[in-house]
Design a protein around this motif. Structure first.
Motif, PDB file in Angstrom:
ATOM      1  N   LEU A 173       3.400  35.025  16.448  1.00 20.64           N
ATOM      2  CA  LEU A 173       3.991  34.813  15.131  1.00 20.64           C
ATOM      3  C   LEU A 173       2.995  35.123  14.020  1.00 20.64           C
ATOM      4  CD1 LEU A 173       6.080  31.554  15.734  1.00 20.64           C
ATOM      5  CD2 LEU A 173       6.856  33.936  15.739  1.00 20.64           C
ATOM      6  N   ASP A 177       4.092  37.754  11.357  1.00 18.88           N
ATOM      7  CA  ASP A 177       4.188  37.344   9.953  1.00 18.88           C
ATOM      8  C   ASP A 177       3.197  38.086   9.067  1.00 18.88           C
ATOM      9  OD1 ASP A 177       6.193  35.574  10.615  1.00 18.88           O
ATOM     10  OD2 ASP A 177       4.870  33.827  10.758  1.00 18.88           O
ATOM     11  N   ARG A 234      12.225  34.351  14.455  1.00 20.81           N
ATOM     12  CA  ARG A 234      12.350  35.052  13.189  1.00 20.81           C
ATOM     13  C   ARG A 234      13.374  36.174  13.363  1.00 20.81           C
ATOM     14  NH1 ARG A 234       8.654  31.566  12.907  1.00 20.81           N
ATOM     15  NH2 ARG A 234       6.634  31.827  11.831  1.00 20.81           N
TER      16      ARG A 234
END
Length: 254
Positions: A173, A177, A234
């Motif tokens: 992540l 991100d 996500r």
């Protein structure tokens, strides 16, 4: 020697009513009658009944059975050969069914290796969907990877595996991100690490198998949920993992 309908019913295990029905539709009519007019079955009639019941047991309809046993090109010996072939086919089907059931049992035993309290301790609220074990067996039960993954593991093994998964997801992540593309070195390195994580459970996870499994993360939310729990997901994450895996495989190939 003649056999009464009651005697034939007792010998064959079918009801008198069934024998009367077979007589009415012409499937099995007794060859003779007693002096009092009762049905009398011969040995040949019993042979015919045996063939009827055999084909019936295999699931054939009465109309089809009538055509099969009335075939003038098929004698008694040929019927036996046909029955042997059909039995061999049925044995094969039942064996495959039994093996499939055994794999489902093994899958459920793996899932039930922990008590409900231990499962909560290890996995929190996460639970595999109802019927997932059966579906997984249908898709992968024949593979050596599935058999390796189905080996029961202790609570400590699961705790360690969850720690590894959580750490990997945390780092995935962070890369996702950050905006780094799936073909970036950090993303590909995480993909390779994921392949090795799978190999710990599957015994082997080559690049082609890894590509196939990673493709499911992009198309099947349930598969992604096993790797990345829903609160951590996500939009586009499944596709990102798939693309990173493909990029890593291309890098390894060269």
């Amino acid at each position: 020697m003649g056999y009464s309908v009651g005697k034939v019913a007792a010998l064959s295990g079918v009801t008198v009513r069934t024998l009367h029905h077979y007589d009415e539709i012409g499937l099995l009519s007794p060859s003779g009658r007693t002096a009092a007019g009762y049905r009398s079955y011969s040995d040949d009639d019993l042979d015919r009944l045996q063939r009827v019941l055999f084909y019936r047991e295999l699931g054939f309809g009465l109309d089809t059975i009538a055509k099969m046993i009335e075939d003038p090109g098929v004698d008694a010996l040929e019927h036996l050969r046909r029955q042997r072939a059909l039995l061999a086919e049925r044995i094969g089907e039942l064996t495959r069914m039994a093996e499939s059931v055994e794999r489902v049992i093994a899958a459920k035993e793996v899932g039930n290796a922990l008590t409900p309290e231990e499962r909560f301790e290890v996995f929190g609220e996460f639970r595999e969907p109802e019927g997932y074990a059966e579906e997984a067996v249908r898709r992968w039960g024949e593979t050596p990877q599935w058999r390796a993954a189905a080996v029961p593991r202790s609570k400590e093994d699961w705790i360690e595996a969850e720690k590894v998964r959580e750490d990997w997801v945390r780092r995935l992540l962070a890369v996702f991100d950050s905006g780094a593309p799936a073909v970036s070195v950090p993303a590909m390195d995480l993909a390779e690490e994921h392949r090795r994580m799978l190999a710990e459970f599957m015994g082997d996870c080559d690049l082609a198998t890894h590509r196939e499994l990673a493709g499911l993360y992009a198309t099947e939310p349930v598969q992604l949920g096993f790797l990345v729990r829903e609160p951590d997901q996500r939009p586009g994450l499944g596709e990102y993992i798939r693309d990173a895996v493909n990029a890593n495989a291309d890098r390894a190939a060269g």
